[in-house]
Design an enzyme around this catalytic site. Structure first.
Site, PDB file in Angstrom:
ATOM      1  N   CYS A 363       1.928 -12.325 -47.159  1.00  0.00           N
ATOM      2  CA  CYS A 363       1.431 -11.037 -46.770  1.00  0.00           C
ATOM      3  C   CYS A 363       1.381 -11.124 -45.142  1.00  0.00           C
ATOM      4  O   CYS A 363       0.302 -11.172 -44.406  1.00  0.00           O
ATOM      5  CB  CYS A 363       0.076 -10.755 -47.231  1.00  0.00           C
ATOM      6  SG  CYS A 363      -0.146 -10.857 -49.074  1.00  0.00           S
ATOM      7  N   GLU A 364       2.597 -11.126 -44.442  1.00  0.00           N
ATOM      8  CA  GLU A 364       2.854 -11.186 -43.056  1.00  0.00           C
ATOM      9  C   GLU A 364       4.177 -10.435 -42.732  1.00  0.00           C
ATOM     10  O   GLU A 364       5.166 -10.793 -43.576  1.00  0.00           O
ATOM     11  CB  GLU A 364       2.938 -12.279 -42.445  1.00  0.00           C
ATOM     12  CG  GLU A 364       1.750 -13.393 -42.469  1.00  0.00           C
ATOM     13  CD  GLU A 364       0.841 -13.414 -41.295  1.00  0.00           C
ATOM     14  OE1 GLU A 364       1.284 -12.545 -40.577  1.00  0.00           O
ATOM     15  OE2 GLU A 364      -0.286 -13.642 -41.635  1.00  0.00           O
TER      16      GLU A 364
END
Ligand SMILES: *Cc1c(COP(=O)(O)O)cnc(C)c1O
Length: 438
Positions: A363-364
């Protein structure tokens, strides 16, 4: 440590050469390494998985040591580049010593069978505890990087009743063309004793009862492609050697010219060993001293790949995304340095590559392995290999997003073996306390 920033890697990518560097060939349409089909490894062990080619490591060790055969020398493998015990053991059996940067790496090197006397301890910030461990263990050489470290080490050596062989890692103030995060030989950065303090450091050692100055050392940075900075650094090192000898020190037996030899990740040339040898041999030979090198990346970088599997594809904002199961927590270099790692499909593709992003599940937005690159039309479930992942790959991996770290496999002459299984997920929270104040 890293590589060149994207866009600075020179010529066009020559995938065939990169595959050859890794010892990979296509057999019946499927990529194989050291005679082992890579899809078999992916099927058996799952992905993401790092695969290292022992044949390539052996060949590169032989090429480097062979290029320097006019010079009494020793290669101290920089453990931090890839510290799996099987890789360390392989390099030890080839004759390498170990260059370490922490007490943890010291323990690791010894677990792989290195003799403490064959270990050089480098690093800008060794703690008292680490220095005490190194002295108690009898590490072959401790390269100090500041006057304060020297004073502390002297006190530790005297307390232990030992004489400790030390090197001064000097900062030769040589600029080398590489990524700023991995340039280490220029003044005004944290590494090495500044050249104007070397005489003071040497005098301190001469007066000390615990220390012997056995080496002057430098390390210019990483992923260097030209021998020229080495030649300039050696000139400075030799100048300092004379200064130190004039100061009455006669114990220096070695010059350590560090690591940093560059490899090919894209279209750049790797360090030309013949040119390197031509540049460094004559000035070093004249000193009559033994030479140490601390190569990491050069020995293992091209020998390793990261295998992944395509989870999904999607079109978004006019772009094509391939979402794989390998991510920045497995291979950080693209996110950290914008480093280029070539990506190839394990199976051959008839159609021409087109521009896509290869991203991971983390989640980046910074989680990518390849951005806007010509990639084969990878399909769901298809396997891909990220090349050049043998150095600063697994060792920089993390458990971010509670992802177990990838498995590691060694291939050699048609055989393959797991040298580190995928981490069991429960181990990721082992030792954590659910409710500390109840
Ligand atoms: C990291 C490091 C090396 C190895 O660098 P490579 O670029 O991997 O060859 C060698 N010596 C020291 C002191 C280092 O910190």
């Amino acid at each position: 440590m890293g590589g060149r920033a994207a866009g600075r890697q020179g010529g066009t990518v020559d995938t065939a050469t990169l595959l050859r560097d890794a010892g990979m060939v296509r057999e019946n349409g499927m990529l194989a390494m050291a005679g082992v089909p890579l899809d078999r490894i992916a099927d058996e062990i799952g992905t993401p998985v790092f695969v290292y080619n022992a044949e390539v490591i052996r060949a590169r060790y032989a090429a480097l040591t062979g290029a320097l055969d006019g010079l009494p020398h020793r290669l101290h493998y920089a453990v931090k580049a890839n510290s799996n015990l099987a890789v360390l053991h392989l390099l030890r059996t080839l004759g390498a010593g170990a260059d370490i940067v922490s007490a943890g790496e010291m323990r690791r090197a010894m677990a792989a069978g290195f003799d403490p006397g064959d270990i050089v301890f480098s690093g800008v910030g060794k703690s008292r505890d680490e220095l005490e461990q190194a002295v108690a263990t009898g590490v072959g050489q401790i390269n100090v990087e500041s006057l304060e470290e020297l004073q502390l080490l002297d006190a530790i050596a005297r307390k232990a009743g030992r004489r400790v062989p030390v090197g001064i890692r000097v900062n030769p103030d040589v600029t080398a063309e590489t990524h700023p995060y991995i340039s280490t030989g220029k003044s005004g950065i944290k590494f090495g004793v500044p050249s104007d303090q070397v005489a003071a450091a040497a005098a301190l050692i001469r007066r000390s009862e615990g220390l012997d100055l056995v080496c002057l050392a430098m390390h210019l940075g990483s992923q260097l492609h030209s021998p020229e900075p080495y030649a300039r650094g050696i000139e400075r090192l030799v100048g300092m050697l004379e200064e130190v000898r004039v100061g009455g020190i006669t114990t220096v037996r070695r010059l350590d010219i560090g690591g940093g030899l560059g490899i090919r990740y894209a279209g750049e040339d790797e360090m030309d060993l013949a040119a390197f040898a031509r540049a460094v041999t004559p000035p070093l030979q004249r000193t009559g001293l033994t030479v140490s090198l601390e190569p990491g990346r050069f020995l293992v970088g091209s020998a390793g790949i990261l295998l992944g599997t395509v989870l999904y594809r999607k079109h978004s904002g006019g772009k094509e995304f391939v979402i794989g199961d390998a991510a920045m927590n497995d291979l950080l270099r693209p996110s950290l340095y914008r480093a280029h790692h070539e990506v190839v499909a394990l199976a051959s593709h008839a159609e021409a590559p087109s521009i896509r992003d290869l991203v991971g599940p983390i989640c980046e937005t910074g989680d990518f392995l390849a951005l806007e690159r010509p990639l084969p039309a990878l399909e769901r479930g298809e396997r891909f290999a990220v090349l050049g992942a043998g150095a600063y790959g697994f060792v920089m991996s993390s458990n971010y997003n509670t992802r177990p770290r990838a498995a590691e496999v060694l291939v050699d002459r048609g055989r393959h073996a797991v040298i580190r299984p995928r981490e069991p997920v429960e181990r990721l929270w082992a030792g954590e306390v659910v409710s500390p104040f109840d």
